[in-house]
Design an enzyme around this catalytic site. Structure first.
Site, PDB file in Angstrom:
ATOM      1  CG  ASP A   1      -2.712 -12.519  27.646  1.00 46.44           C
ATOM      2  OD1 ASP A   1      -2.695 -13.552  26.939  1.00 46.44           O
ATOM      3  OD2 ASP A   1      -3.506 -11.580  27.476  1.00 46.44           O
ATOM      4  CB  SER A   2      -0.492 -12.352  33.754  1.00 48.27           C
ATOM      5  OG  SER A   2      -1.461 -13.145  34.366  1.00 48.27           O
TER       6      SER A   2
ATOM      7  N   GLY B   1      -4.648 -15.411  34.229  1.00 49.08           N
ATOM      8  CA  GLY B   1      -5.049 -15.530  32.830  1.00 49.08           C
ATOM      9  C   GLY B   1      -3.894 -16.055  31.991  1.00 49.08           C
TER      10      GLY B   1
ATOM     11  CG  HIS C   1      -3.629  -3.899   2.898  1.00 54.35           C
ATOM     12  ND1 HIS C   1      -2.662  -3.375   3.724  1.00 54.35           N
ATOM     13  CD2 HIS C   1      -4.313  -2.840   2.399  1.00 54.35           C
ATOM     14  CE1 HIS C   1      -2.756  -2.059   3.734  1.00 54.35           C
ATOM     15  NE2 HIS C   1      -3.753  -1.703   2.935  1.00 54.35           N
TER      16      HIS C   1
ATOM     17  CE  LYS D   1      -5.592 -14.284  25.415  1.00 51.86           C
ATOM     18  NZ  LYS D   1      -5.771 -13.080  26.245  1.00 51.86           N
TER      19      LYS D   1
ATOM     20  CB  CYS E   1      -0.977  -0.051   1.174  1.00 48.74           C
ATOM     21  SG  CYS E   1      -2.338   1.106   0.962  1.00 48.74           S
ATOM     22  CE1 TYR E   2       3.097   7.437   2.226  1.00 47.96           C
ATOM     23  CE2 TYR E   2       4.639   6.043   3.435  1.00 47.96           C
ATOM     24  CZ  TYR E   2       4.299   7.277   2.900  1.00 47.96           C
ATOM     25  OH  TYR E   2       5.166   8.325   3.023  1.00 47.96           O
TER      26      TYR E   2
END
Ligand code: XMP
Length: 547
Positions: A225-226, A223, A167, A367, A80-81
């Protein structure tokens, strides 16, 4: 280690590009376009990708780059750009179209281009632009066109420079992964043998170097992630790490004890574990507060205050670790993108923090990538595949004021919901296993196995299995009848969504029998509830959480 660098020119998909390249088993990282070329060269990338961006190359203030980058001999893909930037730097011409081209578009590609090897001549891509390449630079040739766009792609094969106006990284570009793989493997010559395990190894090494003998405090919520962040840190610095687990009284039923079982002294990890039971403190702070962002802010600040208090008890602490992942970062507003919700672990930090620095080892991951790291680290599956739970917990699943009584109601309803989903999913898996036992050679069974077997865990997962599902308490009470009596009780809202990245989500098509069973159990078993409502809104326009 072979790697591809994504140079970020302000596009909204920059991390998505990096993630797609990592899916090709090539390590990939995003760097700002302000990174000097010498530094970039020193990283010895096998390839460079220029991202999109909201600007026009002719604006003086637009992000530009040293044109000498085109002569380094490193393969480049401009998107794109980024593609317009290449055209502009190499002496082509970029124009502004009278109308923007946005959405699904059919392109015609030159199949002899290395970028389009194996791509059908006509294929659908995702376009989002106003400027376009009007004249390609000398030495370049057009390799794809659309009805409205004379240069949907161009290349200078000799210099290994490729550019696409569309894209390839978004899912709507049907053969996009194929193109990115062609760039990473065929054009850049990467072997594609990188794994998430290498990310874990590399992170552990870097964390060890960075932290030295310093003390680290980790905000552990239990959770995914942590937990992954904590295990990463525990493997890097062992007992230099203290995990503080704040039980804010806004967790799911029995969750506090479960977290303690894994990370506490009985668990398998080397770390110092502190559980702070702060429910009363939180309920007091949240008294009378109804506004979601204010609740988030209070819960987030209270977290930090408690960490500070714990840190003071430990003595000096150098680093604070947080399990922030990429979707948290963008949704809390990065650069010019809009703030949708201030996820407390990013946006809501108070000004005065008693730590030298915050470490966020998962900041660049999505995730599902975090889960892969978790598996590579040997974290038990039930923890890795635990559904995500927001930092502010039930605080944002109780609409309006939070009270201990409302927390109890949500916890009980939620536990029933989870139990029934678990049982139904197990029933489905057992039926599939049975079919396999009965007819291992059947084509149908083999096809079903392909569809329903989860690649990461090898388990059978029903097609309706939500990625996140929970009960929330609407602040609404309504009239019901139980026995011969009128009731005036709360309505619980249930939500189950399927999503790959939590940035968009669809409502899960749970079997009706299951919906009835859950509804009936909740109104019968949870005191204070006489009505259950199912939230079937997609994201967008809804968000996953109700607040
Ligand atoms: P939304 O509601 O924004 O949720 O569609 C997307 C994902 O983020 C989680 N979420 C949060 N996580 N702090 C967090 O740590 C928060 O304030 C927060 N709000 C939402 C949500 O559970 C979902 O997985």
């Amino acid at each position: 280690m072979e790697k591809i660098i994504v140079l970020d020119f302000g596009g909204q998909y920059n991390q998505l590009i990096a993630r797609r390249v990592r899916e090709c088993n090539v390590y990939c990282e995003v760097k700002p376009y302000t990174m000097p070329m010498e530094e970039l060269k020193a990283m010895k990338p096998s390839g460079i990708i220029f991202t999109g961006g909201p600007n026009s190359v002719y604006d003086e203030n637009s992000p530009h780059y040293d044109p000498a980058i085109l002569d380094l001999g490193i393969p480049i893909l401009g998107i794109c750009y980024g593609s317009q930037l290449i055209a502009w730097m190499a002496g082509g011409k970029v124009d502004t179209a009278p109308v923007s081209e946005y959405g699904h578009t059919e392109i015609t590609v030159k199949q002899d281009s290395a970028l389009f090897r194996g791509v059908m001549e006509k294929t659908v891509v995702w376009m989002s632009h106003t400027d376009y390449i009007a004249i390609v630079p000398k030495g370049y040739r057009v390799t794809a066109t659309t009805e409205n766009c004379p240069v949907a792609a161009m290349e200078c094969a000799e210099k290994k420079i490729y550019a696409t106006q569309f894209h390839p990284e978004v899912m709507h570009t049907v053969m996009g992964m194929q193109m990115l793989r062609a760039f990473a493997i065929d054009i850049c010559g990467c072997k594609g043998d990188w794994k998430m395990g290498s990310f874990a190894e590399e992170s552990i090494k870097q964390l060890r170097e960075k932290i030295g003998g310093g003390k680290v405090l980790c905000a552990l919520s239990g959770g995914v992630d942590s937990s992954v962040a904590a295990v990463l840190l525990s493997k890097a610095v062992g007992k230099q790490l203290t995990c503080v687990f704040v039980d804010h009284g806004l967790l799911r039923k029995n969750e506090g004890d479960e977290v303690e079982k894994v990370f506490g002294p009985e668990g398998p990890y080397e770390l110092n574990f502190i559980r702070v039971n702060a429910a009363e403190r939180y309920y007091e702070k949240l008294k009378g507060v109804e506004e979601p962002e204010q609740k988030r802010k209070i819960i987030g600040e209270e977290f930090i205050r408690i960490f500070e208090e714990e840190a003071r008890k430990i003595g000096s602490v150098d680093y604070l670790v947080q399990g922030t992942i990429y979707p948290d970062v963008i949704e809390s507003g990065l650069g010019d993108s809009a703030v949708i919700k201030s996820h407390h672990n990013v946006g809501g930090l108070p000004d005065v923090v008693d730590f030298k620095e915050i470490i966020e080892p998962l900041r660049m991951l999505f995730k599902d990538e975090v889960r892969k790291v978790g598996l590579e680290l040997g974290i038990p599956e039930y923890l890795v595949f635990r559904q995500p739970f927001p930092g502010p917990g039930l605080g944002i699943r109780i609409i309006g004021e939070v009270t201990a009584e409302k927390v109890r109601i949500v916890q009980e309803a939620d536990a029933i919901f989870r139990e029934e989903i678990g049982k139904e999913a197990e029933k489905f898996a057992e039926e599939m296993r049975e079919r396999r036992r009965m007819a291992p050679e059947s084509k149908v069974v083999r096809a079903l196995t392909q569809i329903y077997k989860d690649k990461m865990t090898s388990r059978f997962v029903p097609p309706w299995m939500p990625d996140q599902y929970f009960a929330a308490l609407t602040n609404m009470r309504s009239v019901g009848v139980m026995g011969d009596f009128r009731t005036y009780d709360y309505a619980v809202a249930l939500r189950a969504v399927q999503t790959s990245d939590f940035m968009t989500a669809e409502c899960s098509a749970l079997p009706h029998e299951l919906l009835f069973r859950i509804t009936s159990r909740i109104v019968n078993e949870v005191k204070g509830v006489n009505r259950v409502m199912w939230d079937m809104t997609f994201k967008p326009p809804g968000t996953i959480e109700l607040e």
